[in-house]
Design a protein around this motif. Structure first.
Motif, PDB file in Angstrom:
ATOM      1  N   ARG A 250      56.158  42.095  42.510  1.00 58.25           N
ATOM      2  CA  ARG A 250      56.664  42.920  43.681  1.00 58.25           C
ATOM      3  C   ARG A 250      58.260  42.875  43.670  1.00 58.25           C
ATOM      4  NH1 ARG A 250      54.422  47.322  44.416  1.00 58.25           N
ATOM      5  NH2 ARG A 250      55.450  47.586  46.553  1.00 58.25           N
ATOM      6  N   ALA A 251      58.884  41.649  43.271  1.00 52.69           N
ATOM      7  CA  ALA A 251      60.479  41.720  43.493  1.00 52.69           C
ATOM      8  C   ALA A 251      61.152  42.374  42.385  1.00 52.69           C
ATOM      9  CB  ALA A 251      60.661  40.186  43.532  1.00 52.69           C
ATOM     10  N   ARG A 252      61.537  43.506  42.883  1.00 56.69           N
ATOM     11  CA  ARG A 252      62.393  44.482  41.985  1.00 56.69           C
ATOM     12  C   ARG A 252      63.569  43.633  41.112  1.00 56.69           C
ATOM     13  NH1 ARG A 252      61.447  49.962  42.574  1.00 56.69           N
ATOM     14  NH2 ARG A 252      63.631  50.267  42.092  1.00 56.69           N
ATOM     15  N   THR A 253      64.214  42.976  41.864  1.00 56.91           N
ATOM     16  CA  THR A 253      65.499  42.182  41.249  1.00 56.91           C
ATOM     17  C   THR A 253      64.930  41.054  40.424  1.00 56.91           C
ATOM     18  OG1 THR A 253      65.562  40.552  43.053  1.00 56.91           O
ATOM     19  CG2 THR A 253      66.876  42.570  43.138  1.00 56.91           C
ATOM     20  N   PHE A 254      63.710  40.854  40.236  1.00 57.85           N
ATOM     21  CA  PHE A 254      63.081  40.122  39.291  1.00 57.85           C
ATOM     22  C   PHE A 254      62.373  40.763  37.764  1.00 57.85           C
ATOM     23  CE2 PHE A 254      59.339  37.738  37.144  1.00 57.85           C
ATOM     24  CZ  PHE A 254      59.789  36.607  36.874  1.00 57.85           C
ATOM     25  N   ILE A 255      61.823  41.839  38.504  1.00 56.90           N
ATOM     26  CA  ILE A 255      60.832  42.725  37.516  1.00 56.90           C
ATOM     27  C   ILE A 255      61.934  43.406  36.537  1.00 56.90           C
ATOM     28  CG2 ILE A 255      59.243  44.847  37.326  1.00 56.90           C
ATOM     29  CD1 ILE A 255      58.313  44.057  40.105  1.00 56.90           C
ATOM     30  N   PHE A 256      63.096  44.096  37.192  1.00 55.45           N
ATOM     31  CA  PHE A 256      63.910  45.031  36.268  1.00 55.45           C
ATOM     32  C   PHE A 256      65.144  44.499  35.835  1.00 55.45           C
ATOM     33  CE2 PHE A 256      61.152  47.565  39.283  1.00 55.45           C
ATOM     34  CZ  PHE A 256      60.650  48.456  38.251  1.00 55.45           C
ATOM     35  N   ASP A 257      65.425  42.843  35.947  1.00 54.20           N
ATOM     36  CA  ASP A 257      66.753  42.270  35.623  1.00 54.20           C
ATOM     37  C   ASP A 257      66.442  41.426  34.444  1.00 54.20           C
ATOM     38  OD1 ASP A 257      69.175  41.709  35.841  1.00 54.20           O
ATOM     39  OD2 ASP A 257      68.851  40.208  37.276  1.00 54.20           O
ATOM     40  N   THR A 258      67.347  41.484  33.611  1.00 59.89           N
ATOM     41  CA  THR A 258      67.374  40.364  32.476  1.00 59.89           C
ATOM     42  C   THR A 258      67.131  39.238  33.074  1.00 59.89           C
ATOM     43  OG1 THR A 258      68.744  41.868  31.045  1.00 59.89           O
ATOM     44  CG2 THR A 258      68.585  39.766  30.281  1.00 59.89           C
ATOM     45  N   GLY A 259      66.608  38.164  32.270  1.00 58.85           N
ATOM     46  CA  GLY A 259      66.171  36.803  32.880  1.00 58.85           C
ATOM     47  C   GLY A 259      67.351  36.117  32.644  1.00 58.85           C
ATOM     48  N   LEU A 260      67.456  35.007  33.309  1.00 53.89           N
ATOM     49  CA  LEU A 260      68.722  34.075  33.405  1.00 53.89           C
ATOM     50  C   LEU A 260      68.747  33.708  31.791  1.00 53.89           C
ATOM     51  CD1 LEU A 260      70.572  32.433  35.320  1.00 53.89           C
ATOM     52  CD2 LEU A 260      68.898  30.644  35.459  1.00 53.89           C
ATOM     53  N   ALA A 261      70.172  33.567  31.646  1.00 53.21           N
ATOM     54  CA  ALA A 261      70.381  32.972  30.177  1.00 53.21           C
ATOM     55  C   ALA A 261      70.068  31.618  30.005  1.00 53.21           C
ATOM     56  CB  ALA A 261      72.043  32.960  30.143  1.00 53.21           C
ATOM     57  N   PRO A 262      69.384  31.241  28.783  1.00 55.09           N
ATOM     58  CA  PRO A 262      68.902  29.896  28.807  1.00 55.09           C
ATOM     59  C   PRO A 262      70.060  28.753  28.859  1.00 55.09           C
ATOM     60  CG  PRO A 262      68.147  31.473  26.929  1.00 55.09           C
ATOM     61  CD  PRO A 262      69.237  32.203  27.830  1.00 55.09           C
ATOM     62  N   ALA A 263      71.191  28.956  28.350  1.00 54.29           N
ATOM     63  CA  ALA A 263      72.253  28.023  28.706  1.00 54.29           C
ATOM     64  C   ALA A 263      72.524  27.776  30.021  1.00 54.29           C
ATOM     65  CB  ALA A 263      73.690  28.422  28.341  1.00 54.29           C
ATOM     66  N   ALA A 264      72.316  28.594  31.064  1.00 54.07           N
ATOM     67  CA  ALA A 264      72.171  28.298  32.441  1.00 54.07           C
ATOM     68  C   ALA A 264      71.185  27.464  32.740  1.00 54.07           C
ATOM     69  CB  ALA A 264      72.607  29.570  33.263  1.00 54.07           C
ATOM     70  N   VAL A 265      70.012  27.915  32.380  1.00 55.09           N
ATOM     71  CA  VAL A 265      68.731  27.119  32.549  1.00 55.09           C
ATOM     72  C   VAL A 265      68.881  25.662  32.103  1.00 55.09           C
ATOM     73  CG1 VAL A 265      66.297  26.929  32.218  1.00 55.09           C
ATOM     74  CG2 VAL A 265      67.155  29.163  32.433  1.00 55.09           C
TER      75      VAL A 265
END
Length: 393
Positions: free
Chosen positions: A266-281
């Motif tokens: 249900r979280a629109r900012t999760f569903i429709f946003d590109t995932g966090l960059a691997p380097a940041a992870v």
């Protein structure tokens, strides 16, 4: 050949639709509210008391090496929404370790703390619901309230009695209270235990943004929720960022498995946003491991903040934030620029970030500051603030 009519016969006489911005810019400039981007070099030649790198890990070789490894393994970006192919094994492993560190069943990482708060609030509440928003809540929580379309009531900062009154008088079945655990402007700690009791007694949930508390407050830097003994309590949602103590980029929401599943759906900012960059992870994961293995860092950053405040004439802080009120925006900006010219970067908070008449210098402590750096910063900041308040800057 037929004549082609002029599609814009009066174009030259029409006013420019966005010309109003010129006057708005003039007003901001006159009120001392103009803001500028000042690019910095990779090698800093000034002492940093402006960033939120609380534990001093942003340039730690263990953190930067982990970021590089993640980029080399997974690429420069997540390449898509996390529900498409943007979730890597690195994301999954970090979320599990972060949840374990917080003592909670699950966590979900977003591309920023702003997106985490907006996504969580708007996914939990909607039309026909009630949100009680603490007056000190961050802009991301405020925007999440707006996006939700729920009825929103704002109460004075930390006023848990007012929260009780609003919840008791409501007609809505579902309700949510939102607050920061450590207020970003002055670093004061919110009455989380009392706010939780108010929410719980009236059948509401509490969302606590721990952005300025993780790595600073609580056992081993686990935040205020852990500090007051509410880890894992029902109807409690924890949010936070990876861009402060965890020295990277991104945000998270943590709580039950049911909460995580709901946000994925249900979280629109999760569903429709590109995932966090691997380097940041990778960077955040490394910083989390350092904090877990070196819990004294949380004590150290609060000690540095206390020493900075004492040396600069500020109130004893409850967190890494030292707030020094100057007054009007112009003098506050002048003081911050004088500090910058003398080799010390400090934050300058002006309306609308703070109430009128309370523009201030905002210093952020770092666990890696030396005694010499603390003394130097205090001398520069005190002189700049004193001159600004006397009208000599």
């Amino acid at each position: 050949m037929t004549d082609t009519p002029d599609a814009r016969p009066d174009a030259a006489r029409r006013p420019v639709a966005l010309a109003w911005m010129r006057e708005a810019a003039r007003v901001r400039e006159a009120e001392g509210l103009h803001r500028e981007l000042r690019p910095r070099a990779a090698v800093r030649d000034r002492l940093d008391l402006a960033s939120n790198d609380y534990l001093g890990l942003a340039r730690d070789p263990r953190v930067t090496a982990a970021a590089a490894r993640a980029a080399q393994e997974w690429g420069g970006g997540a390449t898509a929404s996390r529900l498409v192919v943007g979730t890597t094994q690195a994301h999954d492993a970090f979320e599990r370790d972060l949840a374990a560190f917080l003592g909670l069943p699950a966590s979900l990482v977003f591309s920023s703390g702003y997106m985490a708060n907006m996504g969580a609030v708007s996914a939990l509440m909607g039309r026909g619901d009630l949100i009680v928003s603490d007056g000190g809540a961050h802009a991301s929580l405020i925007d999440g309230c707006r996006l939700s379309r729920a009825r929103v009531v704002v109460v004075d900062r930390g006023d848990h009695d007012a929260v009780r009154a609003v919840l008791a008088a409501r007609d809505e079945e579902r309700a949510l209270v939102v607050t920061d655990s450590v207020y970003s402007i002055d670093g004061a700690v919110a009455p989380i235990r009392e706010l939780y009791a108010a929410a719980r007694d009236h059948g509401a949930a509490l969302l606590v943004d721990e952005a300025h508390a993780i790595g600073v407050r609580g056992p081993g830097g686990r935040g205020v929720v852990a500090e007051v003994g509410l880890t894992g309590a029902p109807d409690l949602v924890v949010t936070g960022v990876l861009s402060k103590s965890l020295a990277a980029q991104g945000g998270f929401v943590a709580g039950s498995d049911l909460l995580r599943d709901h946000l994925v759906d249900r979280a629109r900012t999760f569903i429709f946003d590109t995932g966090l960059a691997p380097a940041a992870v990778g960077a955040a994961h490394a910083a989390l491991a350092i904090l877990r293995d070196e819990p004294h860092l949380a004590d150290r950053v609060r000690e540095v903040a206390r020493r900075l405040a004492a040396a600069c004439g500020g109130d004893a802080p409850d967190s890494a934030v030292v707030s020094l009120i100057v007054g009007e925006p112009g003098p506050a900006l002048a003081a911050s620029l004088r500090c910058r010219d003398e080799g010390v970067d400090v934050g300058c908070f002006r309306p609308p970030s703070v109430p009128p008449g309370t523009a201030r210098l905002r210093l952020t402590a770092r666990a890696d500051l030396t005694d010499t750096e603390i003394a130097r910063a205090a001398d520069v900041v005190t002189a700049a603030r004193t001159a600004a308040m006397a009208g000599a800057v």
